[in-house]
Motif scaffolding. Structure first.
Motif, PDB file in Angstrom:
ATOM      1  N   PRO A 286       0.840  -1.210   0.000  1.00 39.19           N
ATOM      2  CA  PRO A 286       0.000   0.000   0.000  1.00 39.19           C
ATOM      3  C   PRO A 286       0.867   1.249   0.000  1.00 39.19           C
ATOM      4  O   PRO A 286       1.898   1.302   0.681  1.00 39.19           O
ATOM      5  N   GLY A 287       0.426   2.285  -0.777  1.00 37.43           N
ATOM      6  CA  GLY A 287       1.280   3.455  -0.927  1.00 37.43           C
ATOM      7  C   GLY A 287       0.629   4.795  -0.700  1.00 37.43           C
ATOM      8  O   GLY A 287       1.311   5.781  -0.466  1.00 37.43           O
ATOM      9  N   GLY A 288      -0.686   4.891  -0.774  1.00 34.08           N
ATOM     10  CA  GLY A 288      -1.324   6.179  -0.563  1.00 34.08           C
ATOM     11  C   GLY A 288      -1.345   7.045  -1.808  1.00 34.08           C
ATOM     12  O   GLY A 288      -0.773   6.719  -2.839  1.00 34.08           O
ATOM     13  N   VAL A 289      -2.003   8.208  -1.708  1.00 36.76           N
ATOM     14  CA  VAL A 289      -2.256   9.086  -2.838  1.00 36.76           C
ATOM     15  C   VAL A 289      -1.113  10.078  -3.019  1.00 36.76           C
ATOM     16  O   VAL A 289      -0.652  10.687  -2.056  1.00 36.76           O
ATOM     17  N   GLY A 290      -0.665  10.269  -4.244  1.00 36.94           N
ATOM     18  CA  GLY A 290       0.382  11.238  -4.514  1.00 36.94           C
ATOM     19  C   GLY A 290       0.914  11.109  -5.920  1.00 36.94           C
ATOM     20  O   GLY A 290       0.601  10.153  -6.634  1.00 36.94           O
TER      21      GLY A 290
ATOM     22  N   LEU B 163       3.513  10.892   0.009  1.00 40.73           N
ATOM     23  CA  LEU B 163       2.124  10.542  -0.253  1.00 40.73           C
ATOM     24  C   LEU B 163       1.206  11.122   0.810  1.00 40.73           C
ATOM     25  O   LEU B 163       1.638  11.497   1.899  1.00 40.73           O
ATOM     26  N   ASN B 164      -0.069  11.210   0.461  1.00 36.10           N
ATOM     27  CA  ASN B 164      -1.122  11.542   1.435  1.00 36.10           C
ATOM     28  C   ASN B 164      -1.562  10.276   2.145  1.00 36.10           C
ATOM     29  O   ASN B 164      -1.901   9.277   1.493  1.00 36.10           O
ATOM     30  N   ASP B 165      -1.593  10.312   3.468  1.00 37.99           N
ATOM     31  CA  ASP B 165      -2.116   9.176   4.226  1.00 37.99           C
ATOM     32  C   ASP B 165      -2.378   9.629   5.658  1.00 37.99           C
ATOM     33  O   ASP B 165      -1.595  10.415   6.221  1.00 37.99           O
ATOM     34  N   SER B 166      -3.480   9.187   6.211  1.00 30.94           N
ATOM     35  CA  SER B 166      -3.817   9.465   7.616  1.00 30.94           C
ATOM     36  C   SER B 166      -3.830  10.960   7.925  1.00 30.94           C
ATOM     37  O   SER B 166      -3.409  11.393   9.008  1.00 30.94           O
TER      38      SER B 166
ATOM     39  N   LEU C 162       3.148  12.428   3.974  1.00 27.68           N
ATOM     40  CA  LEU C 162       4.183  11.610   4.584  1.00 27.68           C
ATOM     41  C   LEU C 162       5.346  11.394   3.633  1.00 27.68           C
ATOM     42  O   LEU C 162       5.157  11.220   2.424  1.00 27.68           O
ATOM     43  N   LEU C 163       6.548  11.381   4.181  1.00 27.84           N
ATOM     44  CA  LEU C 163       7.729  10.882   3.497  1.00 27.84           C
ATOM     45  C   LEU C 163       7.919   9.458   4.002  1.00 27.84           C
ATOM     46  O   LEU C 163       8.059   9.252   5.215  1.00 27.84           O
TER      47      LEU C 163
ATOM     48  N   ARG D 147       3.500  16.385  -5.028  1.00 28.78           N
ATOM     49  CA  ARG D 147       3.883  16.193  -6.419  1.00 28.78           C
ATOM     50  C   ARG D 147       5.367  15.908  -6.609  1.00 28.78           C
ATOM     51  O   ARG D 147       5.756  15.138  -7.473  1.00 28.78           O
ATOM     52  N   ALA D 148       6.219  16.602  -5.839  1.00 25.76           N
ATOM     53  CA  ALA D 148       7.667  16.561  -6.051  1.00 25.76           C
ATOM     54  C   ALA D 148       8.269  15.235  -5.603  1.00 25.76           C
ATOM     55  O   ALA D 148       7.784  14.588  -4.675  1.00 25.76           O
ATOM     56  N   THR D 149       9.357  14.849  -6.265  1.00 26.89           N
ATOM     57  CA  THR D 149      10.100  13.642  -5.927  1.00 26.89           C
ATOM     58  C   THR D 149      11.257  13.995  -5.008  1.00 26.89           C
ATOM     59  O   THR D 149      11.978  14.972  -5.247  1.00 26.89           O
ATOM     60  N   ALA D 150      11.442  13.223  -3.952  1.00 27.81           N
ATOM     61  CA  ALA D 150      12.495  13.501  -2.972  1.00 27.81           C
ATOM     62  C   ALA D 150      13.884  13.285  -3.561  1.00 27.81           C
ATOM     63  O   ALA D 150      14.063  12.529  -4.525  1.00 27.81           O
TER      64      ALA D 150
END
Length: 413
Positions: free
Chosen positions: A59-63, A78-81, A85-86, A115-118
């Motif tokens: 599971p990965g969440g929205v992003g 991602l968006n979660d809870s 989150l990173l 949106r951005a990539t770490a």
């Protein structure tokens, strides 16, 4: 004894031959050199009948951020809870190593989530949230080191479709597009997140800064919402500019280095330009080598960055204003002439590795295409993941991709 030595040498030789591939991490947006390419070799030349093997799926969440791979971790935001989150996963198993809250969850009419990539550098992960918060996190523990509201620091406003600039680390600076008067591009200290310098004016756009050698000098090249800029990384001095205004400030694809010059492209029927940058007496000037900027342009990269291979650019030509018709295209970088076109290929993204294009489509397919100016040659196609705009991240013989539900690791060797 001779037999034993002979057998030992034979085993050693077999081991060396069997391991004759290169390994590289994918430590930032678009890979190590931020050009969409990997130095990995000995990858698949075709897919098994059942498709490439999925090593793990979690599971990965929205992003919308891609996956960064460094030092055994696969990292994404991602968006979660209720938070952005990173998250770091074990790159081999998919087990969640740590997660760190960066800001409240991000919502936007064009899609939720960061949106951005770490980017990973020097044992630190740098992440940029959808609402413009720049963070530094310890790579091993996930502990937050510092957190800076970049928009507040630059007195800038959030981009309409969210802040999308993937951080670029150059020396002691981490650089992102922020937008605003004098702060279109901004550098923050890697140790404390304090503003070091800013450059250019206008909207941030949705592209990311890139370090490349232009006209013999290392420069940060940024395609903001209205223009391309060459910037001195030491102090933020603007060396040259090229106006490139796109409807809705939708410059999203990254600049591409072409033999010391710069290729830029945008969707919304805008087109592309090959910019010649020349230096004389310490001063730089940008001019068009060629331009193709209208509804019949040869390349309109909507949000996908083209890749350069042996003088040819391979990329997605998106027809119309965010329309559904997209051609996979090869053009001669020096002349701008179309070499071949796979019409109506469909929207997707691509990276380069081992002489092949690894294409991820919005419909969830992984497509393998031979890199050649001679024409389109498809080597494999398989449904592997859900709907996504992200490109594949390649490291240690594995490919990493995420959609809005899962992060997926695929065996490529």
């Amino acid at each position: 004894m001779r037999t034993l030595i002979h057998r030992s040498l034979h085993v050693l030789l077999a081991t060396v031959v069997g391991c004759s591939w290169t390994h590289a991490d994918w430590p930032q947006f678009l890979g190590e050199k931020r050009d969409g390419s990997s130095s990995e070799t000995a990858l698949l030349d075709a897919f098994p009948e059942e498709g490439p093997k999925v090593v793990w799926r979690v599971p990965g969440g929205v992003g919308m951020s891609a996956v960064t791979v460094a030092d055994g971790l696969a990292i994404t935001t991602l968006n979660d809870s209720g938070k952005q989150l990173l998250v770091a996963f074990d790159a081999k198993t998919g087990e969640r190593a740590w997660q760190t809250g960066l800001a409240a969850e991000y919502e936007n009419g064009q899609g939720d989530g960061p949106r951005a990539t770490a980017a990973v550098s020097g044992g630190v992960v740098y992440a940029f949230t959808g609402d413009g918060v720049l963070c530094a996190v310890d790579q091993k523990t996930g502990e937050l080191i510092w957190r800076t509201d970049a928009l507040q620091a630059c007195r800038a406003s959030e981009s309409e479709y969210g802040m999308s600039s993937s951080p670029l680390v150059v020396g002691d600076s981490v650089i992102v597009h922020v937008g605003g008067r004098g702060t279109a591009v901004a550098a923050f200290g890697t140790t404390n997140g304090r503003l070091l310098w800013s450059a250019g004016s206008g909207p941030a756009g949705y592209s990311s800064p890139t370090l490349m050698k232009v006209a013999g000098k290392q420069q940060i090249v940024s395609l903001t919402g209205e223009k391309a800029l060459g910037i001195d990384p030491s102090d933020g001095a603007v060396l040259w500019t090229y106006e490139f205004e796109t409807p809705y400030a939708c410059n999203t694809a990254n600049p591409v280095s072409v033999n010391g010059d710069v290729f830029i492209s945008a969707g919304e029927n805008h087109g592309c330009v090959f910019i010649d940058v020349e230096e004389s007496g310490g001063k730089f000037a940008a001019k068009e080598h060629w331009a193709s900027v209208d509804s019949k342009s040869v390349m309109r990269n909507e949000w996908q960055t083209s890749v350069l291979v042996d003088g040819y650019l391979y990329g997605f030509d998106n027809v119309g204003a965010a329309g559904p018709t997209t051609h996979l295209t090869c053009i001669d970088a020096d002349t701008g002439e179309t070499v071949w076109r796979k019409t109506r290929f469909g929207k997707g993204n691509l990276v380069l590795a081992d002489g092949k294009l690894w294409i991820t489509t919005m419909d969830g397919e992984l497509v393998l295409v031979k890199v050649s100016p001679d024409g389109y040659e498809e080597l494999g196609r398989a449904k592997v993941f859900g709907r996504t705009r992200q490109s594949l991240s390649i490291a240690d013989g594995l490919g990493y991709i995420r959609d809005n539900q899962e992060v997926v690791c695929i065996k490529l060797r």
